[in-house]
Design an enzyme around this catalytic site. Structure first.
Site, short mmCIF file in Angstrom:
data_model
loop_
_atom_site.label_atom_id
_atom_site.label_comp_id
_atom_site.label_asym_id
_atom_site.label_seq_id
_atom_site.Cartn_x
_atom_site.Cartn_y
_atom_site.Cartn_z
CG ASN A 9 -1.84 1.15 1.31
OD1 ASN A 9 -1.42 2.27 1.10
ND2 ASN A 9 -3.10 0.90 1.61
CG ASP A 11 -3.16 4.69 0.56
OD1 ASP A 11 -3.20 4.59 -0.67
OD2 ASP A 11 -4.03 4.21 1.32
CG HIS A 12 1.22 6.16 4.78
ND1 HIS A 12 0.33 7.11 5.21
CD2 HIS A 12 0.83 5.00 5.36
CE1 HIS A 12 -0.55 6.55 6.02
NE2 HIS A 12 -0.27 5.27 6.13
CG HIS A 45 -8.40 4.26 0.86
ND1 HIS A 45 -8.61 4.17 2.21
CD2 HIS A 45 -9.61 4.60 0.32
CE1 HIS A 45 -9.89 4.43 2.48
NE2 HIS A 45 -10.50 4.70 1.35
NE ARG A 47 -9.50 8.88 3.87
CZ ARG A 47 -9.85 8.18 4.97
NH1 ARG A 47 -9.20 7.08 5.29
NH2 ARG A 47 -10.81 8.62 5.74
NE ARG A 51 -7.61 11.57 5.38
CZ ARG A 51 -8.05 11.02 6.52
NH1 ARG A 51 -7.27 10.20 7.20
NH2 ARG A 51 -9.23 11.30 7.00
CG HIS A 52 -3.70 9.12 1.33
ND1 HIS A 52 -4.53 8.41 0.52
CD2 HIS A 52 -3.90 8.65 2.57
CE1 HIS A 52 -5.21 7.53 1.25
NE2 HIS A 52 -4.87 7.66 2.51
CD GLU A 72 -6.98 -0.16 1.13
OE1 GLU A 72 -7.19 0.89 1.76
OE2 GLU A 72 -6.10 -0.96 1.44
CB THR A 102 -5.45 4.81 9.19
OG1 THR A 102 -5.42 3.77 8.20
CG2 THR A 102 -5.49 4.15 10.56
CB THR A 103 -9.35 2.04 7.07
OG1 THR A 103 -8.93 2.65 5.86
CG2 THR A 103 -10.72 1.42 6.88
CD GLU A 153 -7.28 -6.08 3.16
OE1 GLU A 153 -7.44 -5.86 1.94
OE2 GLU A 153 -6.55 -5.38 3.88
CG HIS A 193 -5.57 -1.65 9.47
ND1 HIS A 193 -5.97 -0.66 8.60
CD2 HIS A 193 -5.30 -1.03 10.63
CE1 HIS A 193 -5.96 0.49 9.19
NE2 HIS A 193 -5.54 0.31 10.43
N GLY A 194 -2.13 -2.78 9.98
CA GLY A 194 -1.25 -2.85 11.15
C GLY A 194 -0.23 -3.98 11.08
N GLY A 215 1.04 -1.37 4.34
CA GLY A 215 1.47 -0.04 3.94
C GLY A 215 2.41 0.61 4.91
CG HIS A 216 2.27 3.29 9.04
ND1 HIS A 216 3.02 3.07 10.17
CD2 HIS A 216 2.18 4.62 8.89
CE1 HIS A 216 3.35 4.24 10.69
NE2 HIS A 216 2.85 5.20 9.94
N1 PXP Z 1 -5.92 -2.99 4.13
C1 PXP Z 1 -6.88 -2.04 4.19
C2 PXP Z 1 -8.26 -2.38 3.76
C3 PXP Z 1 -6.58 -0.73 4.63
O1 PXP Z 1 -7.55 0.20 4.69
C4 PXP Z 1 -5.24 -0.42 4.98
C5 PXP Z 1 -4.90 0.97 5.41
O2 PXP Z 1 -5.03 1.83 4.34
C6 PXP Z 1 -4.27 -1.43 4.87
C7 PXP Z 1 -4.63 -2.71 4.47
C8 PXP Z 1 -2.84 -1.18 5.20
O3 PXP Z 1 -2.72 -0.91 6.56
P1 PXP Z 1 -1.29 -0.47 7.14
O4 PXP Z 1 -0.95 0.83 6.51
O5 PXP Z 1 -1.56 -0.38 8.61
O6 PXP Z 1 -0.33 -1.55 6.75
#
Ligand code: PXP
Length: 240
Positions: A9, A11-12, A45, A47, A51-52, A72, A102-103, A153, A193-194, A215-216
């Protein structure tokens, strides 16, 4: 069994660009580097508040991504129109609130089955496979199967945020149960996520999981070791 796919991901990368509102860093360059380092897909994503990731990013990525582009998106008309016009390789429906960092939380498919089903159908009619980002609960899994989506997911946020080994084990077991239930109902299973370099392995060890989206942690590590190295390290962790 095939290896679990890694969707990176980016996005950042766009978050950093938007901090100055200029041209750098360019997400499309990040996508190319991530792919060359072994990413199996690129996730973004778009949005509603932009925002990004911007519409231009989506257009450029659609033209240049050589693996799979996973979009996304919220379940709302203007974004559905954009998805159908752009044709990503996969759409992942997520909840969206303007104030969130974030989501937060999964999509309440059980509580909004009609609009989710309509959105799934609209995307699938355009040839786009759909995944639903949900909490790992039996109720959300069952509703996801009813909606006709191909995949879920599973939200790994509660697992990733667990502060004690007991809580982490409990959260992992919820993920395992939801993954098994999803597979039994004919759904493919993704997770995200995370997830990071220390918590990803128990998740990809779940036999149903075919794809993770991260992503992060990867973009953060990229600041210190470079993006290609950050992706390679995650891929090699996932391969062992
Ligand atoms: N999956 C989904 C559906 C998300 O919304 C996100 C955050 O944008 C991620 C995965 C990635 O999460 P992270 O940035 O915490 O790895």
């Amino acid at each position: 069994m095939n290896a679990v796919r890694l969707g990176v991901n980016i996005d950042h990368v766009a978050t950093l660009r938007q901090a100055r509102g200029g041209m750098e860093p360019e997400p499309v360059v990040a996508a190319g580097i991530a792919e060359m380092a072994g990413a199996d897909g690129i996730t973004i994503h778009l949005r509603e508040d932009r925002r990004h990731i911007q519409d231009r990013d989506l257009r450029l990525l659609r033209e240049t991504v050589q693996t799979r582009l996973n979009l996304e998106m919220a379940c709302c008309e203007p974004i559905l129109d954009i998805a159908v016009a752009t044709l990503p390789d996969q759409a992942t429906l997520v909840p969206e609130r303007r104030q969130e960092l974030t989501t937060e939380g999964g999509l309440d498919v059980a509580g909004s089955l009609r609009p989710v089903t309509d959105a799934v159908r609209r995307l699938q009619d355009a040839g786009i496979p759909v995944s639903l980002f949900i909490e790992p609960s039996a109720e959300q899994v069952a509703a996801s199967a009813q909606s006709g989506a191909q995949s879920v997911e599973l939200h790994t946020g509660a697992y990733a945020n667990a502060r004690t080994p007991e809580d982490r084990a409990r959260r992992l077991s919820q993920l395992a149960q939801a993954a098994a239930a999803a597979r039994d109902l004919g759904l493919r299973v993704h997770a995200g996520h995370g997830l990071n370099y220390t918590n990803v392995r128990p998740v990809i060890a779940l036999p149903e999981v075919e794809e993770v989206n991260i992503g992060h942690s990867i973009i953060s590590r990229a600041l210190f070791v470079g993006l290609a190295q950050a992706v390679r390290e995650m891929k090699s962790l996932m391969a062992r």
